[in-house]
Design a protein around this motif. Structure first.
Motif, PDB file in Angstrom:
ATOM      1  N   ASP A  59      -6.788   8.950  -0.454  1.00  0.00           N
ATOM      2  CA  ASP A  59      -6.580   7.684  -1.375  1.00  0.00           C
ATOM      3  C   ASP A  59      -5.572   6.877  -0.940  1.00  0.00           C
ATOM      4  OD1 ASP A  59      -8.520   8.608  -3.080  1.00  0.00           O
ATOM      5  OD2 ASP A  59      -7.142   9.654  -4.399  1.00  0.00           O
ATOM      6  N   MET A  60      -5.711   5.480  -0.810  1.00  0.00           N
ATOM      7  CA  MET A  60      -4.815   4.615  -0.786  1.00  0.00           C
ATOM      8  C   MET A  60      -4.474   3.618  -2.036  1.00  0.00           C
ATOM      9  SD  MET A  60      -2.827   3.536   1.871  1.00  0.00           S
ATOM     10  CE  MET A  60      -3.696   4.250   3.250  1.00  0.00           C
ATOM     11  N   GLU A  61      -3.109   3.526  -2.291  1.00  0.00           N
ATOM     12  CA  GLU A  61      -2.844   2.813  -3.427  1.00  0.00           C
ATOM     13  C   GLU A  61      -2.586   1.322  -3.085  1.00  0.00           C
ATOM     14  OE1 GLU A  61      -0.966   6.210  -6.584  1.00  0.00           O
ATOM     15  OE2 GLU A  61       0.300   4.792  -5.398  1.00  0.00           O
ATOM     16  N   LEU A  62      -3.389   0.390  -3.716  1.00  0.00           N
ATOM     17  CA  LEU A  62      -2.814  -1.159  -3.203  1.00  0.00           C
ATOM     18  C   LEU A  62      -2.503  -1.651  -4.558  1.00  0.00           C
ATOM     19  CD1 LEU A  62      -6.142  -1.450  -1.372  1.00  0.00           C
ATOM     20  CD2 LEU A  62      -3.831  -1.295  -0.213  1.00  0.00           C
TER      21      LEU A  62
ATOM     22  N   THR B 252       5.026  12.607   5.981  1.00  0.00           N
ATOM     23  CA  THR B 252       5.512  11.892   4.927  1.00  0.00           C
ATOM     24  C   THR B 252       5.558  10.305   5.341  1.00  0.00           C
ATOM     25  OG1 THR B 252       7.944  12.007   5.581  1.00  0.00           O
ATOM     26  CG2 THR B 252       7.256  13.623   4.061  1.00  0.00           C
ATOM     27  N   ARG B 253       5.174   9.722   4.185  1.00  0.00           N
ATOM     28  CA  ARG B 253       4.794   8.198   4.245  1.00  0.00           C
ATOM     29  C   ARG B 253       5.600   7.408   2.972  1.00  0.00           C
ATOM     30  NH1 ARG B 253       4.059   6.047   7.579  1.00  0.00           N
ATOM     31  NH2 ARG B 253       2.454   4.635   7.008  1.00  0.00           N
ATOM     32  N   PRO B 254       5.717   6.188   3.615  1.00  0.00           N
ATOM     33  CA  PRO B 254       6.845   5.325   2.597  1.00  0.00           C
ATOM     34  C   PRO B 254       6.090   5.187   1.209  1.00  0.00           C
ATOM     35  CG  PRO B 254       6.263   4.186   4.874  1.00  0.00           C
ATOM     36  CD  PRO B 254       5.671   5.387   4.694  1.00  0.00           C
ATOM     37  N   VAL B 255       7.011   5.003   0.212  1.00  0.00           N
ATOM     38  CA  VAL B 255       6.582   4.981  -1.065  1.00  0.00           C
ATOM     39  C   VAL B 255       5.758   3.536  -1.311  1.00  0.00           C
ATOM     40  CG1 VAL B 255       8.327   6.486  -2.060  1.00  0.00           C
ATOM     41  CG2 VAL B 255       8.762   3.930  -1.876  1.00  0.00           C
ATOM     42  N   ALA B 256       6.151   2.655  -0.292  1.00  0.00           N
ATOM     43  CA  ALA B 256       5.782   1.238  -0.478  1.00  0.00           C
ATOM     44  C   ALA B 256       5.446   0.475   1.040  1.00  0.00           C
ATOM     45  CB  ALA B 256       6.302   0.267  -1.473  1.00  0.00           C
ATOM     46  N   GLN B 257       4.517   0.076   1.130  1.00  0.00           N
ATOM     47  CA  GLN B 257       4.575  -0.692   2.722  1.00  0.00           C
ATOM     48  C   GLN B 257       3.919  -1.953   2.815  1.00  0.00           C
ATOM     49  OE1 GLN B 257       2.657   1.705   5.674  1.00  0.00           O
ATOM     50  NE2 GLN B 257       2.846   0.189   7.148  1.00  0.00           N
ATOM     51  N   LEU B 258       4.339  -3.244   2.947  1.00  0.00           N
ATOM     52  CA  LEU B 258       3.730  -4.488   3.240  1.00  0.00           C
ATOM     53  C   LEU B 258       2.690  -4.467   3.909  1.00  0.00           C
ATOM     54  CD1 LEU B 258       3.886  -7.584   2.023  1.00  0.00           C
ATOM     55  CD2 LEU B 258       5.096  -7.799   4.305  1.00  0.00           C
ATOM     56  N   VAL B 259       1.246  -4.482   3.699  1.00  0.00           N
ATOM     57  CA  VAL B 259       0.406  -4.776   4.551  1.00  0.00           C
ATOM     58  C   VAL B 259      -0.337  -6.145   4.749  1.00  0.00           C
ATOM     59  CG1 VAL B 259      -0.292  -2.322   4.135  1.00  0.00           C
ATOM     60  CG2 VAL B 259      -1.381  -4.127   2.817  1.00  0.00           C
TER      61      VAL B 259
ATOM     62  N   ALA C 134       0.871  -1.268   0.054  1.00  0.00           N
ATOM     63  CA  ALA C 134      -0.164  -0.172   0.135  1.00  0.00           C
ATOM     64  C   ALA C 134       0.809   1.170   0.116  1.00  0.00           C
ATOM     65  CB  ALA C 134      -0.868   0.074   1.071  1.00  0.00           C
ATOM     66  N   ARG C 135       0.419   2.401  -0.513  1.00  0.00           N
ATOM     67  CA  ARG C 135       0.939   3.678  -0.359  1.00  0.00           C
ATOM     68  C   ARG C 135      -0.088   4.700  -0.122  1.00  0.00           C
ATOM     69  NH1 ARG C 135       1.909   7.900  -4.506  1.00  0.00           N
ATOM     70  NH2 ARG C 135       3.130   9.451  -3.803  1.00  0.00           N
ATOM     71  N   ASP C 136       0.086   5.493   0.886  1.00  0.00           N
ATOM     72  CA  ASP C 136      -0.835   6.397   1.282  1.00  0.00           C
ATOM     73  C   ASP C 136      -0.380   7.638   0.311  1.00  0.00           C
ATOM     74  OD1 ASP C 136      -2.432   8.222   2.475  1.00  0.00           O
ATOM     75  OD2 ASP C 136      -1.838   7.642   4.518  1.00  0.00           O
TER      76      ASP C 136
ATOM     77  N   GLU D 177       1.983  -5.447 -10.251  1.00  0.00           N
ATOM     78  CA  GLU D 177       1.171  -6.340 -11.137  1.00  0.00           C
ATOM     79  C   GLU D 177      -0.203  -6.017 -11.235  1.00  0.00           C
ATOM     80  OE1 GLU D 177       1.631 -10.816 -12.520  1.00  0.00           O
ATOM     81  OE2 GLU D 177       2.559 -10.273 -10.853  1.00  0.00           O
ATOM     82  N   ALA D 178      -0.746  -6.041 -10.370  1.00  0.00           N
ATOM     83  CA  ALA D 178      -2.259  -5.836 -10.140  1.00  0.00           C
ATOM     84  C   ALA D 178      -2.432  -4.532  -9.054  1.00  0.00           C
ATOM     85  CB  ALA D 178      -3.053  -7.178  -9.867  1.00  0.00           C
ATOM     86  N   GLU D 179      -3.314  -3.564  -9.485  1.00  0.00           N
ATOM     87  CA  GLU D 179      -3.284  -2.389  -8.529  1.00  0.00           C
ATOM     88  C   GLU D 179      -4.786  -1.877  -8.678  1.00  0.00           C
ATOM     89  OE1 GLU D 179      -0.739   0.806  -9.859  1.00  0.00           O
ATOM     90  OE2 GLU D 179      -0.545   0.072 -11.661  1.00  0.00           O
ATOM     91  N   THR D 180      -5.017  -1.081  -7.702  1.00  0.00           N
ATOM     92  CA  THR D 180      -6.188  -0.469  -7.450  1.00  0.00           C
ATOM     93  C   THR D 180      -6.193   0.686  -6.356  1.00  0.00           C
ATOM     94  OG1 THR D 180      -8.595  -0.782  -7.053  1.00  0.00           O
ATOM     95  CG2 THR D 180      -7.142  -1.970  -5.441  1.00  0.00           C
ATOM     96  N   VAL D 181      -6.953   1.501  -6.349  1.00  0.00           N
ATOM     97  CA  VAL D 181      -7.151   2.496  -5.393  1.00  0.00           C
ATOM     98  C   VAL D 181      -8.397   2.596  -4.779  1.00  0.00           C
ATOM     99  CG1 VAL D 181      -7.050   5.140  -5.257  1.00  0.00           C
ATOM    100  CG2 VAL D 181      -5.902   4.325  -7.025  1.00  0.00           C
TER     101      VAL D 181
END
Length: 741
Positions: A700-703, A654-661, A646-648, A713-717
């Motif tokens: 918005d949270m990118e997943l 400031t938040r990480p560009v990627a985070q394992l959830v 995920a990315r906030d 590879e597969a993404e949504t918001v």
């Protein structure tokens, strides 16, 4: 209880240390008090009864049962001692099974298997009268130069927390209390140096270092915590109530016992210089929330008694610690124990131990690159070259009994079977098909074995070059406690050895047996790249066999990198959890991009991820269900590690560009597909806001799901809506997983 009886319950005694010192401070800190005198009023802990030197477990158990009877029958209160041992890679005792090091647990991404391992370790300990294990290590990796990286699980706090909690549950289900190490901040040491100052801010502590500990306390129900040696912004943890009392107990509700890391109470005087003497150090530690001094009573015995007699400490603080220790002993059943029958037989390395050791080792091995050379297809003759190809020690971590203790006892056998990679490969292919050449040592500049290595490679169809580390302590090795690195190049002349073997033209399979990731990208890319590369983080007693399972194709690799593979030491410290300004960008000429990212790992088959689904909107404080389809698109079975990141997009800090959830291991047959559904709790999107509270903000949270943190590879918001959610203790911390086939 008299004051002498109270203080006796707050200390350990290293009854078997003698001249076999396992740490540089042990000699100068060793107590001059005879054990008979120290235990006249009872004793709190017996330190490493089995784990200090090679003693026969059954003979030692007979001594221990007799000593516990003496404490029951010949001291006024009749209270037995808690026996504690190291158990990071299995019970650290002679003849006991040695499992993969925690960094390998991280590479396996398999909490269920770690739980099984923890239960087996606990059963061995309980059979020998051991009550407390000094594991797991929940320090989050921040700099691979740090020597204790091999004791850590990974660079992601969620991965560390899930696997660490699984270990706690397994060990404690077997009746042994786990001990979280090292609370808190220890792995953030300056320049990756052991015991160096930590400069982490409160947000980094709250969002990176603390979550694994909170998960193990709240979700794992851990019964013991060990303080960190660290000083954070000038405040030693061992003397800071904000960590050990206010946060751990008042906020998280921990009601177990806090034990000191070895000698850390005395270090308040001798190293941190915040205590005038050992009595003052004892006062600071007790006031902060440490209940028991380990491994001996350097400060909590004589110096503290003198302080009590002079009126220099509130007796209620001592009573608080004594009550906690007695409650722990009651919980362990010690207050009613009689110690009538010592064990007469125990199998510390049973088929069940070896089965789990082999499965965990195989699951943890990471296939970094592969041009199709692996798995081997009728290879003809193979060469095994390099210092770790025929070395059993290279399969075990720093806290294995072999490398931790037997290094002081040359000639003493391990007491269990541990086939090397070369030996296991010879068993699989036939001795006449395997050529062996040492090439060089792990350390040093001796190149006299290079010619033999070249000759072996020229005589083979495939050359396995097996390099890496030798685990040890305080200068006795290349990785491990006190073995910090100034460079992330392979130690010694191992890189030259790889290049010499490559120059023969024989396809090279690079195998790295190490306790930290090394900058090996020069061997992975370009015109002179190796045919294939495997990373194994000290895979334990079945590690050699598991490697052969992988290279021969009996098992398809499924390990994933639990820590980024660095390109250079100059890019450190680095973590994939960086904000935009912490990674490569157009406003700096320095590139911190790792050679391979967190989560990377190849297989002998291929997987695709698609059809990701999630609601378009969800309340900021509500669980979020995300599903994705995974398909095995290759021609053989394999196991995928499905990784949800995920990315906030925009936040108040400031938040990480990627985070394992969330993550899940999913075995699939060739052509098989499955839908993996994650129920992600809001805590996975939480961070420490401007006011110091952990919150989930609307926005918005990118997943995405992919083969690593870098590939979407597969993404949504998903749009998180509603008011800001303040995280509460009732919020879940671990995502649940369901797999539909």
């Amino acid at each position: 209880m008299s004051i002498e009886e109270k203080l006796a319950q707050l200390v350990g005694y290293w009854v078997d240390q003698g001249d076999d010192l396992v740490a540089p401070m042990a000699g100068e800190m060793a107590s001059s008090t005879r054990y008979e005198d120290a235990s006249a009023h009872g004793i709190g802990h017996l330190t490493r009864v089995y784990g200090t030197r090679p003693v026969d477990p059954i003979e030692r158990a007979a001594w221990l049962w007799g000593e516990q009877r003496r404490l029951v029958q010949e001291t006024r209160l009749g209270i037995p001692a808690i026996v504690h041992e190291e158990c990071l890679t299995g019970l650290a005792a002679w003849k006991a099974a040695t499992f993969p090091t925690p960094l390998a647990w991280g590479a396996a991404f398999d909490p269920d298997l770690v739980d099984r391992m923890g239960r087996l370790i606990g059963e061995s300990m309980r059979a020998l009268g051991i009550h407390q294990g000094l594991a797991p290590v929940l320090d989050v990796i921040r700099d691979p130069r740090w020597g204790r990286v091999d004791e850590c699980i990974g660079e992601d706090p969620y991965l560390v927390g899930v696997l660490g909690t699984a270990y706690v549950r397994g060990l404690q289900d077997a009746g042994v209390h786990a001990t979280l190490k090292h609370f808190v901040g220890y792995s953030g040491s300056q320049a990756g140096r052991n015991h160096a100052p930590v400069h982490a801010g409160p947000r980094e502590l709250a969002d990176v270092f603390l979550p694994p500990f909170e998960m193990a306390v709240r979700d794992g129900g851990v019964r013991s915590v060990m303080n960190s040696y660290a000083e954070i912004d000038g405040m030693p943890v061992a003397a800071t109530p904000a960590y050990l009392t206010d946060l751990l107990r008042a906020e998280w509700g921990f009601d177990g016992v806090v034990v000191s890391d070895y000698f850390s109470v005395a270090f308040l005087h001798t190293m941190h210089a915040v205590a005038r003497d050992l009595g003052d150090a004892a006062r600071l530690a007790l006031e902060a929330g440490i209940d028991v001094e380990l491994p001996t009573g350097d400060a909590f015995a004589g110096p503290l008694l003198d302080l009590v007699r002079s009126g220099g400490i509130d007796l209620e603080i001592i009573d608080r610690a004594v009550v906690r220790v007695l409650a722990q002993k009651d919980e362990l059943g010690l207050l009613d124990a009689t110690f009538d029958d010592a064990p007469t037989a125990v199998d510390l390395d049973s088929p069940a131990h070896r089965e789990v050791a082999r499965e965990l080792a195989a699951s943890s091995i990471v296939l970094l690159t592969n041009d199709g050379t692996l798995p081997l297809r009728e290879p003809g003759r193979v060469a095994v070259i390099g210092p770790n190809g025929d070395s059993a020690e290279a399969l075990m971590g720093c806290y294995s009994f072999a490398n931790h203790v037997l290094a002081h006892h040359p000639g003493v056998p391990f007491g269990f079977e541990i086939p090397t990679f070369a030996a296991a490969l010879s068993d699989a292919l036939g001795e006449d098909r395997v050529l062996r050449a040492h090439g060089c040592d792990v350390e040093g500049d001796d190149r006299s074995g290079f010619d033999e290595a070249e000759a072996a490679a020229r005589g083979a169809d495939v050359a396995f070059v097996v390099v890496g580390d030798r685990a040890g302590l305080f200068g006795r090795g290349t990785v491990g406690e006190g073995n910090d690195a100034e460079s992330l190049e392979l130690p010694g002349v191992q890189r030259e050895l790889i290049e010499r073997v490559q120059a023969t033209g024989t396809p090279v399979v690079l195998v790295v047996l190490s306790g930290r990731p090394y900058a090996i990208d020069g061997a992975l890319t370009g015109e002179r790249s190796v045919a294939a590369a495997l990373q194994a983080f000290f895979p334990g007693e079945e590690g050699g066999t598991a490697l052969v399972d992988i290279v021969t194709g009996r098992v398809s690799p499924s390990g994933r990198l639990p820590v980024s593979l660095p390109r250079s030491v100059g890019a450190q410290p680095y973590t994939y959890l960086h904000p935009f300004l912490g990674g490569p960008n157009e406003i700096t000429s320095a590139d911190s991009t790792p050679a391979l990212p967190f989560g990377h790992g190849l297989s002998y088959t291929t997987f695709t991820h698609d059809e990701i689904t999630a609601p378009t909107e969800a309340a900021a404080g509500a669980p979020l269900t995300v599903s994705v389809r995974v398909r095995n698109t290759g021609d053989r079975a394999g196991t995928d590690v499905v990784q949800l990141y995920a990315r906030d997009v925009f936040a108040s800090v400031t938040r990480p560009v990627a985070q394992l959830v969330a993550f899940a291991r999913v075995p699939l047959e060739a052509g098989e597909e499955a839908t993996v559904s994650f129920d992600v709790p809001p805590t996975r999107f939480a961070f420490t806001g401007r006011d110091g509270h952990r919150i989930v903000e609307p926005g918005d949270m990118e997943l995405w799901v992919g083969p690593s943190c870098e590939t979407r590879e597969a993404e949504t918001v998903v749009a998180l809506t509603g008011p800001v959610h303040v995280v509460t203790p009732a919020d879940a911390r671990i995502a649940s997983v369901a797999v539909r086939r």
